[in-house]
Structures are given as C-alpha cells and as structure tokens.
Scaffold this motif. Structure first.
Motif, PDB file in Angstrom:
ATOM      1  N   HIS A 267      -7.243  -7.611  -5.052  1.00  0.00           N
ATOM      2  CA  HIS A 267      -6.113  -6.731  -4.761  1.00  0.00           C
ATOM      3  C   HIS A 267      -4.864  -7.581  -4.564  1.00  0.00           C
ATOM      4  O   HIS A 267      -4.862  -8.527  -3.776  1.00  0.00           O
ATOM      5  N   LYS A 268      -3.801  -7.219  -5.277  1.00  0.00           N
ATOM      6  CA  LYS A 268      -2.601  -8.049  -5.345  1.00  0.00           C
ATOM      7  C   LYS A 268      -1.406  -7.341  -4.709  1.00  0.00           C
ATOM      8  O   LYS A 268      -1.338  -6.112  -4.713  1.00  0.00           O
ATOM      9  N   PRO A 269      -0.441  -8.092  -4.208  1.00  0.00           N
ATOM     10  CA  PRO A 269       0.774  -7.480  -3.659  1.00  0.00           C
ATOM     11  C   PRO A 269       1.524  -6.695  -4.729  1.00  0.00           C
ATOM     12  O   PRO A 269       1.810  -7.222  -5.805  1.00  0.00           O
ATOM     13  N   GLY A 270       1.830  -5.436  -4.448  1.00  0.00           N
ATOM     14  CA  GLY A 270       2.603  -4.623  -5.389  1.00  0.00           C
ATOM     15  C   GLY A 270       1.864  -4.325  -6.679  1.00  0.00           C
ATOM     16  O   GLY A 270       2.483  -4.154  -7.733  1.00  0.00           O
ATOM     17  N   GLU A 271       0.542  -4.220  -6.641  1.00  0.00           N
ATOM     18  CA  GLU A 271      -0.245  -4.123  -7.873  1.00  0.00           C
ATOM     19  C   GLU A 271      -0.201  -2.753  -8.550  1.00  0.00           C
ATOM     20  O   GLU A 271      -0.437  -2.634  -9.753  1.00  0.00           O
ATOM     21  N   GLY A 272       0.050  -1.701  -7.818  1.00  0.00           N
ATOM     22  CA  GLY A 272       0.036  -0.370  -8.422  1.00  0.00           C
ATOM     23  C   GLY A 272      -1.360   0.240  -8.399  1.00  0.00           C
ATOM     24  O   GLY A 272      -2.361  -0.423  -8.120  1.00  0.00           O
ATOM     25  N   PHE A 273      -1.427   1.537  -8.726  1.00  0.00           N
ATOM     26  CA  PHE A 273      -2.665   2.303  -8.576  1.00  0.00           C
ATOM     27  C   PHE A 273      -3.773   1.814  -9.509  1.00  0.00           C
ATOM     28  O   PHE A 273      -4.906   1.603  -9.093  1.00  0.00           O
ATOM     29  N   LEU A 274      -3.472   1.640 -10.796  1.00  0.00           N
ATOM     30  CA  LEU A 274      -4.504   1.297 -11.766  1.00  0.00           C
ATOM     31  C   LEU A 274      -5.125  -0.070 -11.478  1.00  0.00           C
ATOM     32  O   LEU A 274      -6.354  -0.239 -11.529  1.00  0.00           O
ATOM     33  N   LEU A 275      -4.290  -1.056 -11.189  1.00  0.00           N
ATOM     34  CA  LEU A 275      -4.825  -2.388 -10.883  1.00  0.00           C
ATOM     35  C   LEU A 275      -5.611  -2.378  -9.578  1.00  0.00           C
ATOM     36  O   LEU A 275      -6.593  -3.114  -9.425  1.00  0.00           O
ATOM     37  N   LEU A 457       6.171  -8.101   3.297  1.00  0.00           N
ATOM     38  CA  LEU A 457       5.085  -7.369   3.941  1.00  0.00           C
ATOM     39  C   LEU A 457       3.910  -7.146   2.991  1.00  0.00           C
ATOM     40  O   LEU A 457       2.755  -7.134   3.421  1.00  0.00           O
ATOM     41  N   GLU A 458       4.208  -6.955   1.705  1.00  0.00           N
ATOM     42  CA  GLU A 458       3.135  -6.807   0.718  1.00  0.00           C
ATOM     43  C   GLU A 458       2.300  -8.083   0.651  1.00  0.00           C
ATOM     44  O   GLU A 458       1.064  -8.035   0.619  1.00  0.00           O
TER      45      GLU A 458
END
Length: 526
Positions: A267-275, A457-458
C-alpha cells in the motif's frame, strides 16, 4: 539563478551531487564542510567497512564506477576514491570550503508569525520566495573564528549517520564514570584511523554494544586483531536480520524487491482505489516470498539464537537490515566474537553487567555502536526556537519533509537532501538533487502548504504501517521507484524509464535508468 546565493552544508554523498547539478545550471554554490576531507561518513569509515549495496546500485546516474573496481561490495577506500573522482570530474572541489562548520542559522526579513500564516511555501511556492527573506549562517573555521554568511537558499546535506552520537543513558553510579577502562562511541573509534584504532584494541578485552553496521564492523576488526585469545563480546539488545548477501536460495533478491511489481504488493501513499485493492489482493504473495527468504536467512541465525522477533519484511521496510561482514558467523563459531543478549545493560568497575549473568563481562574497552541522532542534527542547525520546534516534528510524527526528503514545509528557502534510509542513498540523493536544481531554476513550483501537509501525512501513514516503531527513519526502502516517479512528474519527466511493459514491471530499477532524465523533460524547455 546565477546571482542567487546558495549554500550547501556538507560535502558528503548528497552535498556533492547537489553542487554538481547547480553548477550545470549556472549557479555557483558555496559548500561548507566541517571536515578536512569530502565524502561525509566515507571520509572516516573503519578499515573493515564495505558497501551494503551492490556497486551497480550505488553510483551516481551520470558517473559509473571505473572498470578497475570489480568487487560487488567495494571497500570504504574505493567509495571515497569514487566520490573524490566525481567531485574533480564535475568541478565541485572549487566550491568546497573545508574546515568550515556551520554553527547556526537564522532567517531574517520575515517574522515567524507571518511565516506561520503563509498558505504557500516561502510565501509564493517558489524557491527563493518573494525576496524579502534571507538566511544568515554563523560559520566557524578550524581556528574558531566565526563569520556570518548570507544566503538566498540553504541545502542541508548533513546526513543521518554522523555528527550527533546516540549515547546510552544510565542511572547514577551505573555509567562510564564507574568503569575503570575506556568508553567511546563508534564515531570516535572511526575517527582514530585504522592504525591507532587497532593499537587501542590490541590485546584488550573489548565489549561492543549494538548489533548493526558499525557494531559489526568494529567486532570484526577486534576479532581480526585479537582472535580467540581475547574474544570481542557484543551486547545485543535487539536481534536484527544480519544477512550474508541479497541472494535467496540462489535467486537475486533484487528481482523481488527493486522493481515495479514488488511495489504493487504494498500500500502506497496516495495510491488510489484500484492500486489499494491490488495491494490487498497481492498481500499473500508478498507474505509467501518473505517467509521463503526468512527460511533461508535464518539458517545460521538459529544456531546462535539470533533470529529476530520481527519479520524480514518489517526490517527491510524500515531499512533495519544489514549485510554481515565477511566470516561473521564463522567468527561466532570459533569464538573470536561472543554474543550476550540483553535488553538492558550497565557498567561497573570491571566491565559490563548484562541480564542473566551473575558476574560482569570483564572489559578493558567498551565501544557504543548505538547509532546517531539524525533528528537532532537538523534541529541543532537552527538558533530560532520556532524553527527548532517545527523542523523535526514530534516523537509521534514523521519529520515533516515534503516529498519525504526535500523541504521542511514550515521553513522557507531551505531543503534537506540525504535524510533518508533507502537501499542506495547515493542514487536516491542524485535524483533528489536533479529535482532540487530544477526547482531552484524555476521550472516548477510547490503546491500550497495544505497540499504539502496532506502529502506528508500520507507518507507518515505508510511509514507507521510498515516501519513500526522505526517510522521516523523516513525509509523509502521498499517504495523507491514510486517515490522517484513523483519526483519525475514534478520535473515534467516521463517516470517510465524502461522499454516495454514487461520490462517496466519486472526489471530492476537502478541509477542507469535516470542517466538522461532531463533530456526530454518539459522543465528543460522552461
């Protein structure tokens, strides 16, 4: 930018590449280096110290290693020579003022209350702000004379692993003051030089506190000098993953950790729903790989009861993994290095008291291989209490640096390069230096403060999720390409550096992929 006054603090791995990229844009920065040599930690490394990263991954993108260096993990002397060659090749040495230590920094022209109210970084989101403010640096030379230097922008390249040693604290009557022998930190041991250091430990009973890079290197030197006649004792408070190399059951671990596919499992900072959904679905695959790796690396550790309590993945995410010195486990077998596992320890007249031992570990020399206080190095640069309070955040937050390692979002006209933990800090600093140079050149501007805080914060959420209690190390070890992608987009560069979909997904990303990063960027046309 030619007339702007830019000061770089530190002539180590990061300071050299920042200076090089600024010179290419016509700026003539001044580099203040407290030491008499360039190279940062490599200038005073111990004789046994080698790279932890394979040579191909530890290089500047535009300056490959000479063909004469063939070792996968070059020695500290080879690294120092490489850095010196880089500085000479690109004309960096003429900018460096050796023996000049920045003792303090003050920002003049804008009040702290006004700065705190800014909605844009530096007032307008641009590198040099409105021009109303400037930095004044107190710089001391080798003789103690202090001069004031003014700057329109300051780049702190002071690193995390030097300068301010992390010295253990003890109750009264249980510290160095009661010990009959000598107590030093690994930093002071390295500064002694090889011959003096070996002379100090020769024929002595040495106890090393710690079980990471510096502690292991010192223990190795003690074992080489004294053998089994005077074994070196290591007091291990936390067991770590000490691995022989990055190969897992004959497969190069880079293929599982340093490509885009490996980052899809996280899980990545600012990854979005699909990722986010994809990372969740692929979590079992990540778990399986790291369990396989643990089964391999733990084989020699089990013999000595040194399998860590935390997972290998956790260690890698927090950059708390170490390549063992040559023959480390062989030395444990032969008895030239002995381990004492103890969460706490104290000193007495004869040596070191550890848990479960009826008598002290008799010692002539105690060496703390306990690391450094990187946060304090940043904090101590400022004379203003306001800047000191906002520079490093609190113990419950990450250090508030936008893009993780660039700009303190509350401090104008200042960047921090090299405050990081990653698999290759030289390669990471090189790309950040490219980013910083384009920012100083006006090729892009920063988003507003609210957006920068959201980004911070992300990353904090990510670090707390995967790095645990070591989140303040600001490690991007397992998300290096994702982070580089962000820098590329800021610069107007294509972050996809490979040829073909499968190459992008499965091939290892390294310094060479960013060699001509700015050749087709939008910022070049600025």
């Amino acid at each position: 930018m030619e007339k702007k006054r830019v000061v770089i603090v530190g002539a180590g791995v990061s300071g050299l590449t920042v200076c090089k990229h600024l010179l290419e844009l016509g700026c003539q920065p001044t580099v203040f280096e407290a030491d008499t040599m360039l190279g940062g930690v490599w200038a005073r490394a111990m004789a046994s110290t080698k790279l932890q990263t394979p040579r191909s991954m530890y290089q500047y993108s535009d300056f490959p290693w000479p063909e004469s260096v063939t070792e996968e993990f070059p020695s500290h002397r080879q690294v120092a020579a490489y850095l010196d060659a880089y500085a000479r090749h690109f004309g960096v040495l003429s900018c460096v003022r050796f023996g000049h230590r920045v003792a303090g920094m003050e920002y003049h022209g804008v009040g702290e209350q006004a700065m705190a109210a800014w909605e844009e970084w530096a007032g307008n989101g641009q590198a040099f702000g409105s021009g109303a403010g400037e930095w004044q640096l107190s710089v001391a030379d080798a003789d103690g004379h202090v001069e004031t230097h003014k700057a329109d922008f300051v780049v702190l390249c002071i690193g995390m692993f030097s300068g301010v040693p992390d010295i253990p604290t003890f109750p009264a009557g249980k510290g160095p003051e009661v010990f009959d022998g000598q107590v030093i930190h690994s930093m002071d041991y390295a500064k002694m030089g090889t011959s003096k250091a070996k002379e100090m430990i020769r024929g002595k009973r040495v106890t090393v506190v710690g079980y990471m890079k510096s502690a292991l290197d010192i223990a190795t030197e003690c074992a080489e000098v004294n053998g089994t006649a005077h074994p070196c004792t290591m007091v291990v408070r936390t067991k770590h993953w000490i691995v022989p190399d990055y190969s897992v059951w004959g497969i190069n671990g880079k293929n599982f950790t340093l490509n885009r596919f490996s980052e899809l499992l996280i899980h990545k900072p600012g990854e979005g729903f699909l990722l986010s959904i994809l990372a969740t679905l692929l979590t079992p695959l990540r778990w399986a790989f790291y369990k396989l790796a643990e089964s391999y690396y733990s084989i020699p550790m089990k013999k000595h009861g040194m399998v860590p309590d935390h997972s290998l993945f956790h260690a890698l995410a927090a950059a708390f993994i170490c390549v063992s010195p040559k023959d480390h486990y062989k030395r444990l077998e032969e008895g030239s290095i002995m381990l004492k596992k103890s969460k706490t320890f104290s000193l007495c007249k004869e040596g070191v008291l550890v848990e479960g031992e009826p008598s002290p570990v008799k010692s002539d020399v105690v060496i703390f291989g306990t690391g450094f206080k990187g946060d304090e190095k940043i904090k101590d640069m400022f004379t203003s209490e306001y800047f000191r309070s906002v520079a490093i955040g609190s113990e419950s937050t990450t250090v508030p640096l936008y893009r993780v390692h660039k700009s303190c979002i509350k401090i104008p006209q200042l960047a921090v390069i090299g405050y990081s933990d990653t698999h290759s800090n030289i390669y990471a600093s090189d790309i950040r230096a490219k980013w910083l140079a384009r920012f100083l050149d006006g090729s892009f501007r920063l988003p507003n403060v609210a957006a920068m805080q959201k980004d911070v914060l992300e990353w904090e959420k990510y670090m707390k999720r995967y790095c645990g209690r070591y989140f303040r190390r600001s490690s991007i070890m397992i998300l290096n390409t994702w982070y580089n992608d962000q820098l590329c987009r800021d610069m107007g560069c294509n972050p996809w550096r490979k040829k073909g979909f499968f190459s992008e997904l499965f091939e290892v990303y390294g310094p060479g992929d960013y060699a001509n990063l700015l050749s087709n960027s939008k910022s070049k046309e600025h």
